[in-house]
Design an enzyme around this catalytic site. Sequence first.
Site, mmCIF file in Angstrom:
data_model
loop_
_atom_site.group_PDB
_atom_site.id
_atom_site.type_symbol
_atom_site.label_atom_id
_atom_site.label_comp_id
_atom_site.label_asym_id
_atom_site.label_seq_id
_atom_site.Cartn_x
_atom_site.Cartn_y
_atom_site.Cartn_z
ATOM 1 N N CYS A 1 -10.169 -7.245 6.945
ATOM 2 C CA CYS A 1 -10.094 -6.721 5.579
ATOM 3 C C CYS A 1 -10.328 -7.832 4.558
ATOM 4 O O CYS A 1 -11.019 -7.642 3.552
ATOM 5 C CB CYS A 1 -8.744 -6.057 5.338
ATOM 6 S SG CYS A 1 -8.353 -4.718 6.478
ATOM 7 N N CYS B 1 -4.590 -8.366 7.521
ATOM 8 C CA CYS B 1 -5.786 -8.049 8.326
ATOM 9 C C CYS B 1 -6.894 -9.043 7.983
ATOM 10 O O CYS B 1 -7.360 -9.100 6.840
ATOM 11 C CB CYS B 1 -6.233 -6.612 8.051
ATOM 12 S SG CYS B 1 -7.771 -6.155 8.865
#
Length: 308
Positions: A144, A141
């Site tokens: 993230c 991600c």
Amino acid sequence: MAQILSKTSVFSPCHHRRRCCVSAFPNNDYAHRRSAAPSSARRFPSLKLKHLNLRSLSASSSNSDFHGGGIVLQEIGSMPKRRHAQASSTRMRLAIGKAQKWWEKGLQPNMKEVTGAQDLVDSLLNAGDKLVVVDFFSPGCGGCRALHPKICQLAEMNPDVEFVQVNYEEHKSMCYSLNVHVLPFFRFYRGAHGRLCSFSCTNATIKKFKDALAKHTPDRCSLGPTKGLEEKELLALSANKDLSFNYSPKPVPTPAQEEIAVEATSAAAPSNAELPLPLPLPLPLPLPSTTLKGFHDSEVKEKTMAMT
């Protein structure tokens, strides 16, 4: 023997590119077989032995003056370089494997990564009245990864807050049971209140995370035991066959059980007949004689009757 050595090239090296071979065939016969060999054999000399027929090899050796076996000895000069390339690629893979992962960089003492459902439940229950932030992330991600350094800075600024990380790639089944379907995702827990809030934010909306942290960070004393995950979440984790997590739900009293409990409470209480009688009120004291001076007898009687 001299004639045999002159007609054959048993001990005469054939100088080819990156190889050295000693052949038992006559020079002309070897050249003819080299030209007749497939293109793959000419491109890869190490495959020459696979394309030569043993029957033709024995026939060639019988036609020549040298009646020994068809001996072919060769040493490929390019093999050491290939081995060196394989060794270097192996070392490169090891170096990549030893590289630190981005979600492991900048971790603070109050940050940890859970290993499973039981570890997550225990981390929330053992926190007591401390604020616990559960961070759901994925190694692939991008949001993230961009947000991780700021989360580490906030963890360093708030040492009393516990940050728990959950790797989505390693615990997909657990995240599915907890209804986590977007990343990065955060949940705040505290003491007997349980879950305080849950939301998703990115590096651009980090203010949402800071506001929630400022709102729930002040010390509070909650009454009752630590709640942790909600009852339905614990039941969902225990029902998941992919997880080795066991949970026995708390018994919910039925209406009949509640009526029995009320009757038992009323039976234990004392009845009205057994209650003690109230104490009588004390009688009023008579007025002293000094206060009765100057009054007539009739007035004194009236005063006395009024007081009684």
